[in-house]
Design a protein around this motif. Structure first.
Motif, PDB file in Angstrom:
ATOM      1  N   ILE A  66       0.849  -1.202   0.000  1.00  0.00           N
ATOM      2  CA  ILE A  66       0.000   0.000   0.000  1.00  0.00           C
ATOM      3  C   ILE A  66       0.877   1.242   0.000  1.00  0.00           C
ATOM      4  O   ILE A  66       0.599   2.221  -0.685  1.00  0.00           O
ATOM      5  N   PHE A  67       1.978   1.170   0.772  1.00  0.00           N
ATOM      6  CA  PHE A  67       2.908   2.303   0.811  1.00  0.00           C
ATOM      7  C   PHE A  67       3.440   2.618  -0.577  1.00  0.00           C
ATOM      8  O   PHE A  67       3.535   3.776  -0.982  1.00  0.00           O
ATOM      9  N   LEU A  68       3.771   1.556  -1.319  1.00  0.00           N
ATOM     10  CA  LEU A  68       4.348   1.748  -2.655  1.00  0.00           C
ATOM     11  C   LEU A  68       3.387   2.520  -3.550  1.00  0.00           C
ATOM     12  O   LEU A  68       3.779   3.458  -4.254  1.00  0.00           O
ATOM     13  N   ILE A  69       2.090   2.145  -3.490  1.00  0.00           N
ATOM     14  CA  ILE A  69       1.089   2.818  -4.321  1.00  0.00           C
ATOM     15  C   ILE A  69       1.062   4.307  -4.001  1.00  0.00           C
ATOM     16  O   ILE A  69       1.145   5.160  -4.887  1.00  0.00           O
ATOM     17  N   PHE A  70       0.998   4.615  -2.688  1.00  0.00           N
ATOM     18  CA  PHE A  70       0.882   6.021  -2.306  1.00  0.00           C
ATOM     19  C   PHE A  70       2.158   6.788  -2.603  1.00  0.00           C
ATOM     20  O   PHE A  70       2.103   7.963  -2.959  1.00  0.00           O
ATOM     21  N   ASP A  71       3.303   6.127  -2.452  1.00  0.00           N
ATOM     22  CA  ASP A  71       4.562   6.819  -2.700  1.00  0.00           C
ATOM     23  C   ASP A  71       4.670   7.216  -4.168  1.00  0.00           C
ATOM     24  O   ASP A  71       5.037   8.341  -4.495  1.00  0.00           O
ATOM     25  N   VAL A  72       4.309   6.298  -5.050  1.00  0.00           N
ATOM     26  CA  VAL A  72       4.358   6.597  -6.482  1.00  0.00           C
ATOM     27  C   VAL A  72       3.385   7.727  -6.803  1.00  0.00           C
ATOM     28  O   VAL A  72       3.694   8.643  -7.563  1.00  0.00           O
ATOM     29  N   GLU A  73       2.218   7.678  -6.136  1.00  0.00           N
ATOM     30  CA  GLU A  73       1.225   8.723  -6.356  1.00  0.00           C
ATOM     31  C   GLU A  73       1.797  10.091  -6.020  1.00  0.00           C
ATOM     32  O   GLU A  73       1.625  11.056  -6.768  1.00  0.00           O
ATOM     33  N   ILE A  74       2.522  10.166  -4.898  1.00  0.00           N
ATOM     34  CA  ILE A  74       3.007  11.485  -4.476  1.00  0.00           C
ATOM     35  C   ILE A  74       4.134  11.954  -5.377  1.00  0.00           C
ATOM     36  O   ILE A  74       4.242  13.143  -5.674  1.00  0.00           O
ATOM     37  N   VAL A  75       4.946  11.019  -5.846  1.00  0.00           N
ATOM     38  CA  VAL A  75       5.989  11.405  -6.807  1.00  0.00           C
ATOM     39  C   VAL A  75       5.347  11.990  -8.058  1.00  0.00           C
ATOM     40  O   VAL A  75       5.831  12.962  -8.632  1.00  0.00           O
ATOM     41  N   LEU A  76       4.189  11.435  -8.453  1.00  0.00           N
ATOM     42  CA  LEU A  76       3.486  11.986  -9.616  1.00  0.00           C
ATOM     43  C   LEU A  76       2.870  13.345  -9.301  1.00  0.00           C
ATOM     44  O   LEU A  76       2.745  14.200 -10.173  1.00  0.00           O
ATOM     45  N   LEU A  77       2.473  13.544  -8.028  1.00  0.00           N
ATOM     46  CA  LEU A  77       1.785  14.791  -7.678  1.00  0.00           C
ATOM     47  C   LEU A  77       2.730  15.977  -7.597  1.00  0.00           C
ATOM     48  O   LEU A  77       2.300  17.110  -7.811  1.00  0.00           O
ATOM     49  N   ILE A  78       4.020  15.728  -7.294  1.00  0.00           N
ATOM     50  CA  ILE A  78       4.912  16.866  -7.045  1.00  0.00           C
ATOM     51  C   ILE A  78       5.067  17.772  -8.274  1.00  0.00           C
ATOM     52  O   ILE A  78       4.913  18.988  -8.164  1.00  0.00           O
ATOM     53  N   PRO A  79       5.301  17.209  -9.486  1.00  0.00           N
ATOM     54  CA  PRO A  79       5.344  18.113 -10.659  1.00  0.00           C
ATOM     55  C   PRO A  79       4.032  18.842 -10.895  1.00  0.00           C
ATOM     56  O   PRO A  79       4.024  20.025 -11.242  1.00  0.00           O
ATOM     57  N   TRP A  80       2.926  18.145 -10.613  1.00  0.00           N
ATOM     58  CA  TRP A  80       1.614  18.784 -10.787  1.00  0.00           C
ATOM     59  C   TRP A  80       1.470  19.972  -9.830  1.00  0.00           C
ATOM     60  O   TRP A  80       0.994  21.038 -10.206  1.00  0.00           O
ATOM     61  N   ALA A  81       1.914  19.768  -8.560  1.00  0.00           N
ATOM     62  CA  ALA A  81       1.766  20.831  -7.577  1.00  0.00           C
ATOM     63  C   ALA A  81       2.612  22.049  -7.931  1.00  0.00           C
ATOM     64  O   ALA A  81       2.302  23.163  -7.536  1.00  0.00           O
ATOM     65  N   TYR A  82       3.701  21.845  -8.705  1.00  0.00           N
ATOM     66  CA  TYR A  82       4.510  22.988  -9.136  1.00  0.00           C
ATOM     67  C   TYR A  82       3.763  23.864 -10.132  1.00  0.00           C
ATOM     68  O   TYR A  82       3.876  25.086 -10.108  1.00  0.00           O
ATOM     69  N   VAL A  83       2.986  23.238 -11.044  1.00  0.00           N
ATOM     70  CA  VAL A  83       2.494  24.012 -12.200  1.00  0.00           C
ATOM     71  C   VAL A  83       0.994  24.247 -12.234  1.00  0.00           C
ATOM     72  O   VAL A  83       0.531  25.014 -13.070  1.00  0.00           O
TER      73      VAL A  83
END
Lengths: 138, 357
Positions: A66-83
Motif C-alpha cells: 500500500i505504501f508503494l502505491i501512495f509513494d508513487v502517487e506522491i511522486v506523480l503529484l509533485i510536478p503537478w503541484a509545481y504548475v
C-alpha cells in the motif's frame, strides 16, 4: 566544478568517514577477549532455540504494497503541484480527479479490511445448499 | 556564503566542500547530541521527581562525556551467527542517511550545505537509506528481538512517510518551492508571515489558510514523531518487550553510532517542522543587527533562532515521551492509515482550492 549534488555526495562521504574513523579509534583502545558465551546472540541468557529467520506476518508485506502505491502517487503529484496554478481551475481538477480515484482505491482497501492490522475474517458466502446438491447429482 | 569564503581561502572547491560538510557535524550535531542526551535524562528525571545523573561534574554536566569514554573502551562483541558484513555496514548506512539530511537544511541565510531545488524531497528520499540500514541491522543480528524490532520499525517508518509527504505537497502548493532556503526566505519579516499563520499569501486567502495550516502542522508533527520512533510511537524499541529493538546486538562504538543517528534524526525532523511552519531561521521580531547597523550579527542571530526553535521542538518530543503511553501495533497503523492520511488528503484538496483564489 562541483554541483550541488556533488556537495551532498561529500556530505555522505564525510559521514561514512566519521563512522569508520570512530570505530577504528575504538578498536585501538578496546579489549578483545571473546568467549563462547559472548559469541552467542542475546536471548535473555538462555541457549538459543531455533532461527529467527522464519516466516513473518503477511501484514508487513501488505503495508509495504500500500505504501508503494501512495509513494508513487506522491511522486506523480509533485510536478503537478509545481504548475497547476498556471492552468487555473482546470489544472486543479486534473490533479483532483487523480486524487479522488486514489481515495476511492483507499476506501476499497479500507472496506476490504486491508488497513486493519489483524484482518477480520471474510464474510461467509451465502450458498444455496439445495442447488449445489442438485448440480452435484446431475 | 560560507562555502564561497572557504573556496577563496583554500583555492579549491573540493576542499571547501569538505570543510563545509564537516561544519554541521562538529559544530552542531556532536555538541547537540552531547547536550540532548544529558537533557533527555535530566528532563525525564525531573518530570518524575527524580534527580537524574548527579555525580559526574556539577549536577551531572559531564555525564555524556563519561558515557562516550565508556563506550569507546567497550568490547565490540560480534556473535558467531551474525551476518558480519551486513552487521558492520548497518551503522554506517544509518548514520550516513541521517547525516545526509542535514545537507539540505539551511542553518542561517549564509550557510546551507547544498542549495538544491528539491531540498525537502531529497531529505525525505535520503531518509529511506535509514530504513534500509535498520532492516539490515535487524536482519544481520540473527536475533529474534532485533528482527521483530526492525520489521516493526520499517512498517512504521514507511507508513508515516505518506502523511509527511502529503503535507509537503500541501506546502508546495502554497509556496511553489521545495528549496528550503527559498521556503525560509518566503517567510521572512515578522511572525505573521510564518506558514502556520498562512504564510506571505496576499489577501483573504491568508486568513482562510490558517486553520488548514494548523491541521497540516498537527499531521506532520505526529508523523515525524513516528518516523524517529519516539514515544508514543516507540514500538520498534519498546524496552519492556523487545529489549532495545533493532540494536540489541550492537555494543561499543557501533551502538554509539545508532544512538548518535537517533539524536541527529530527532533534530532533523524538528528542523523540518520549523522550516515548514515556523519560519526556519527567521526571527519572529526582526533583527538586532539591522537596527544597530551591524550586518555580520544577522547570521549569528539567525543561527540562534533556528537552534532555539529546533531545540524547543526536541523538548516537546521529550515532554510527550513522559506524558503519553505507548500505542499498540494495530492502533499505530490505525492512526496512520485511518486518521492522518484521510485528514492530510482532504486538507490537500481544500488548500489547493484556496490557493486558486
Amino acid at each position: 566544478m562541483l554541483t550541488e549534488f556533488g556537495k551532498i555526495f561529500v556530505f555522505i562521504l564525510v559521514a561514512i568517514f566519521f563512522v569508520a574513523v570512530s570505530v577504528f579509534v575504538a578498536k585501538l583502545l578496546r579489549p578483545h577477549r571473546p568467549t563462547h558465551e559472548k559469541q552467542l546472540t542475546y536471548e535473555c541468557g538462555e541457549d538459543i532455540i531455533g532461527s529467527p529467520w522464519v516466516q513473518f506476518n503477511i501484514r508487513f508485506y501488505v503495508v509495504a504494497l500500500i505504501f508503494l502505491i501512495f509513494d508513487v502517487e506522491i511522486v506523480l503529484l509533485i510536478p503537478w503541484a509545481y504548475v497547476y496554478k498556471s492552468f487555473g481551475i482546470g489544472g486543479f481538477l486534473v490533479g483532483a480527479i487523480f486524487l479522488i480515484l486514489l481515495g476511492l482505491g483507499m476506501a476499497y482497501e479500507w472496506r476490504k479490511g486491508d488497513l486493519e492490522w489483524s484482518r477480520p475474517p471474510l464474510p461467509k458466502l451465502k450458498v444455496d445448499k439445495e442447488k449445489v446438491s442438485q448440480i452435484a447429482k446431475s | 556564503m560560507i562555502f564561497d569564503f572557504f573556496a577563496k581561502l583554500t583555492g579549491s572547491e573540493i576542499l571547501a566542500s569538505i570543510i563545509s560538510a564537516l561544519l554541521p557535524l562538529f559544530l552542531f550535531i556532536l555538541p547537540f547530541a552531547l547536550i540532548a542526551v544529558l537533557l533527555e535524562r535530566k528532563v525525564s528525571a525531573h518530570m518524575q521527581d527524580r534527580l537524574g545523573p548527579m555525580r559526574v561534574g556539577y549536577h551531572g554536566l559531564l555525564q555524556t562525556i563519561a558515557d562516550i569514554l565508556k563506550l569507546i573502551q567497550k568490547e565490540d562483541i560480534v556473535a558467531d551467527s551474525n551476518d558480519k558484513t551486513l552487521f558492520n555496514i548497518a551503522p554506517l548506512l544509518v548514520f550516513a542517511g541521517s547525516y545526509a539530511a542535514f545537507a539540505a537544511i539551511p542553518f542561517t541565510s549564509s550557510y546551507i550545505g547544498s542549495n538544491i531545488n528539491l531540498g525537502l524531497f531529497f531529505i525525505i528520499g535520503i531518509s529511506g537509506i535509514v530504513v534500509i540500514g535498520i532492516l539490515m541491522a535487524g536482519w544481520a543480528s540473527n536475533n529474534k528481538y532485533t528482527l521483530l524490532g526492525a520489521m516493526r520499525c520499517v512498517a512504521q517508518m514507511i507508513s508515516f512517510e505518506i502523511p509527511t509527504l502529503m503535507v509537503v505537497v500541501t506546502i508546495l502548493m502554497v509556496t511553489g518551492t521545495l528549496n528550503l532556503n527559498e521556503l525560509t526566505e518566503i517567510q521572512s519579516g515578522f511572525f505573521w508571515n510564518w506558514m502556520i499563520f498562512g504564510g506571505a499569501v496576499p489577501g483573504i486567502a491568508k486568513i482562510l489558510l490558517i486553520p488548514f495550516m494548523i491541521i497540516a502542522f498537527g499531521v506532520i508533527y505526529i508523523s515525524t514523531l513516528a518516523e524517529v520512533n519516539r514515544t508514543p510511537f516507540d514500538i520498534p524499541e519498546a524496552e519492556s518487550e523487545l529489549v532495545s529493538g533493532y540494536h540489541t546486538e550492537y555494543s561499543g562504538m557501533k551502538f554509539a553510532m545508532f544512538y548518535l543517528a537517533e539524536y541527529a534524526n530527532m533534530f532533523a525532523v524538528s528542523a523540518i517542522v520549523v522550516i515548514l511552519f515556523f519560519g526556519g531561521y527567521q526571527s519572529p521580531v526582526g533583527y538586532l543587527g539591522n537596527s544597530i547597523g551591524l550586518h555580520w550579527l544577522i547570521p549569528i542571530e539567525q543561527l540562534f533562532w533556528f537552534t532555539f526553535k529546533g531545540v524547543g521542538f526536541v523538548l516537546l518530543q521529550m515532554w510527550l515521551r513522559w506524558t503519553l503511553p505507548r500505542l499498540r501495533v494495530d492502533q499505530l497503523m490505525a492512526v496512520c492509515w485511518k486518521y492522518l492520511i484521510p485528514i492530510a488528503f482532504v486538507n490537500l484538496l481544500i488548500v489547493g482550492l484556496i490557493t486558486l483564489i
